[in-house]
Design a protein around this motif. Structure first.
Motif, PDB file in Angstrom:
ATOM      1  N   ALA A   6       6.149  -4.145   5.477  1.00 56.93           N
ATOM      2  CA  ALA A   6       6.353  -5.134   4.410  1.00 56.93           C
ATOM      3  C   ALA A   6       5.359  -6.282   4.547  1.00 56.93           C
ATOM      4  CB  ALA A   6       7.780  -5.669   4.445  1.00 56.93           C
ATOM      5  N   GLY A   7       4.720  -6.642   3.438  1.00 54.89           N
ATOM      6  CA  GLY A   7       3.766  -7.741   3.431  1.00 54.89           C
ATOM      7  C   GLY A   7       2.337  -7.290   3.664  1.00 54.89           C
ATOM      8  N   ARG A  55       0.309  -5.081  -2.268  1.00 54.60           N
ATOM      9  CA  ARG A  55       1.058  -5.642  -1.147  1.00 54.60           C
ATOM     10  C   ARG A  55       2.398  -4.900  -1.069  1.00 54.60           C
ATOM     11  NH1 ARG A  55       0.420 -10.670   1.470  1.00 54.60           N
ATOM     12  NH2 ARG A  55      -0.824 -11.514  -0.218  1.00 54.60           N
ATOM     13  N   ILE A  56       2.746  -4.438   0.116  1.00 51.05           N
ATOM     14  CA  ILE A  56       3.934  -3.603   0.273  1.00 51.05           C
ATOM     15  C   ILE A  56       5.191  -4.454   0.213  1.00 51.05           C
ATOM     16  CG2 ILE A  56       5.156  -2.004   1.815  1.00 51.05           C
ATOM     17  CD1 ILE A  56       2.347  -1.226   2.898  1.00 51.05           C
ATOM     18  N   ASP A  57       6.011  -4.194  -0.791  1.00 50.92           N
ATOM     19  CA  ASP A  57       7.314  -4.845  -0.865  1.00 50.92           C
ATOM     20  C   ASP A  57       8.387  -3.797  -0.616  1.00 50.92           C
ATOM     21  OD1 ASP A  57       7.442  -3.380  -3.181  1.00 50.92           O
ATOM     22  OD2 ASP A  57       7.438  -5.106  -4.535  1.00 50.92           O
TER      23      ASP A  57
END
Lengths: 406, 406
Positions: free
Chosen positions: B32-33, B151-153
């Motif tokens: 994440a992020g 961006r990985i959420d």
């Protein structure tokens, strides 16, 4: 056990039993994103001494006359602390951030001066106070610097460092365990056999836990564990974790029986509610076991995410001394949403954005609870009542803006 | 060396020389992020088999008749893979997520049925396709799942896990070194003597580096180091770090000499520009040394933060394959801002918020570059031209919305 209750009741039941986690100290260089656990007050004025804001000359009296001349007493270094009184017609060379002598009426930048030996001519009109950083002009002693519950951002970190607070008191990050109860769920790194499903909820929840300030303690797939194994696992981690999330298989398979939270009952937890009058939400439940909240969320990924935002996130925020509820706003819907026969309030996944015309929200495609697609670029839940449906493009709707990671 | 250039020129000079950092794999539970470094495509349909969305009965033909009856062939378990064709008048018990037999026209939830031995009566009107999760209804094979630069959420993490992508290809976090050049700057944990200043910029910058996806490699206070020590330090870390930020003492103390970037010249770096036609910004500069960008920012905290947002942040974003520039929006100003004699564009610290009336921004108090206070609750920079000043309450202004940590 309360069944089929309102969302607000479900939230309040848990929040009333939530306590704030303990604090810990973190280095100010690592503190960004953490939540301050105490009110922090200024223990001194900032700056502590009157300083120059430029490289130039501190002037005694007789300002405001162009071409007025001064006698240069000395050139002060940055570490010098002048203990004399600057008098009429006197000047001292000063550097940015350096302490200025008492009696300084103003500081003039060197590019506005002419120097001949120890005679200084000032080439501009100077106003009293110019280029002086007064004692306490940034913060005064005893002022509140940062309030308890503030999330530390760059400005906050800078202020703490300016006051020498290198070990910052913050709330501990709540430790969260995820238990996947589905009998056909395999770890995401495993190739599922026909009829099996990869565990995508745990990765989804891990990101949400991080986003809301928690930390992942463990992920357990209960696939293959019997009832006594599961109870042993909980008894092993209880006391270590602050919150437990169960996904899937949370509701009875027996026909005509009341909805329940069999896992919580199995381990002897006090069940607080099961089933909420929202869609998705019929699988959401909460229990407490030895002081630790246990949430039941759906095994369907979209329903699981919605349940997290509505029920788990407020608990995580409250544990860190923050206001539990998210921000609502009104937004114009950019697309239609076909009527559905609904008995209850529905939370639809959306993408909200602002424009010069205000907020708008797009209802994302593929809203089945079993689908993960509607979670892609989802930054908002749209809170719809049965009376509002169908939604036509341009309708104003109530939107719950989700915290974004960045 | 270009001096006194426009902000846009300064940004472009550096961006043209920036290259994307290499990639690395991170576990999906920690992703994440982070920023995805490749386009990710679906390698199969999701779901791979037609599944039931509820616990109930898969029905053969003859739907749509209330009280129609079916013969129950068997109760399928979650791991079963039925290989037969369901015919007219036949039904099979199915569980949520279980594979349904070929020939299933719809699935009916068990609470809408009556069972007597192996006879099933359906108590509601059933529509073809009801409660069936079709092959590929969530994602089709070869569809783009996540684009490079995303961006990985949580939703993205869920999709990656559903596809078994447990090691996620992401851009490496750019490693950043901070060098504080001020001769009177002491570490923030040290009590400053009169004339000394605590290093608050490094903590401020550490938070900003984290916020923009970078990672702090080292913090060095050059106080007490001579020119050759400083060059040795740079030569030691060069190749390890992706970006260097210098604060303070970046500009010549000599009167009447052109502004310059003495530290960069001292180590033999190629200086690209020094001094930008914005306020604050006259101390901002950039150089490259052995491929590594080196930024000069002011030692004044507020000026340092503004310089980071305008110059360093675009570089950090570009290094991670992201669009370099931040979001601008128009907002109504909620307070007055007294006229200042200005030759250049000015970036004022503000707090922006949305309301039902749209965006509004408050100009924060204490805007001197030397003060840290205006960074408290600062989430926006207001981009003002000399012609716009003074600002009166209600004026619409151009606002650069800063990325928030959460």
């Amino acid at each position: 056990v309360l069944c089929d209750i309102s969302l607000e009741d479900a939230q309040e039941i848990v929040l009333q039993k939530i306590s704030v986690v303990t604090g810990e100290d973190v280095n100010v260089f690592d503190a960004a994103g953490r939540i301050i656990a105490e009110d922090i007050f200024a223990n001194e004025d900032l700056p502590r001494y009157p300083q120059s804001a430029v490289d130039g000359f501190a002037l005694g009296d007789s300002l405001a006359k162009t071409d007025s001349t001064y006698r240069i007493l000395e050139y002060l270094g940055l570490s010098d602390w002048p203990r004399y009184q600057l008098k009429q017609g006197e000047a001292a060379g000063v550097l940015t951030g350096g302490i200025i002598p008492d009696g300084t009426r103003a500081v003039v930048p060197h590019e506005k001066t002419l120097i001949q030996g120890n005679r200084l001519s000032v080439l501009e009109q100077v106003k009293p106070g110019n280029n002086i950083k007064q004692i306490g002009e940034d913060f005064k002693q005893e002022e509140l610097l940062v309030a308890c519950g503030t999330r530390i951002d760059s400005g906050c970190a800078g202020v703490l460092a300016a006051y020498g607070l290198c070990q910052v008191p913050v709330f501990r990050q709540p430790r969260v365990t995820i238990i996947s109860l589905g009998a056909n769920v395999v770890p995401c790194w495993q190739k599922p056999l026909p009829g099996q499903t990869r565990d995508c909820n745990s990765a989804l929840l891990a990101a949400l836990i991080k986003q809301y300030g928690g930390v992942l303690y463990s992920v357990k797939l209960a696939n293959g564990m019997n009832s006594s194994d599961r109870k042993s696992y909980i008894d092993k981690i209880i006391g270590e974790v602050d919150l437990i999330i169960c996904t899937g298989e949370t509701y009875t398979k027996e026909m005509n029986s009341a909805p329940s939270f069999p896992f919580a009952e199995e381990i002897g937890a006090e069940v607080n509610y099961y089933g909420i009058r929202i869609q998705p939400g019929s699988h959401n439940g909460a229990a407490f076991y030895k002081g630790c909240p246990i949430f039941a969320l759906s095994g369907n990924p979209a329903a699981c995410a919605v349940g997290f935002h509505l029920l788990v996130a407020p608990a995580l925020r409250a544990m860190q001394g923050q206001s539990p509820y998210p921000r609502y706003l009104r937004a114009r819907c950019t697309n239609d949403f076909a009527k559905k026969v609904l008995r209850s309030r529905r939370f639809v996944r959306g993408h909200a954005r602002y424009s010069s015309e205000g907020w708008e929200v797009t209802i994302l495609p593929k809203q089945k609870p079993s689908m993960v697609r509607s979670l892609i670029s989802c930054n908002a839940l749209i809170d719809l009542t049965p009376e509002q449906l169908p939604i036509t493009k341009g309708t104003e709707v109530s939107v719950l803006l989700l915290e974004s990671l960045f």
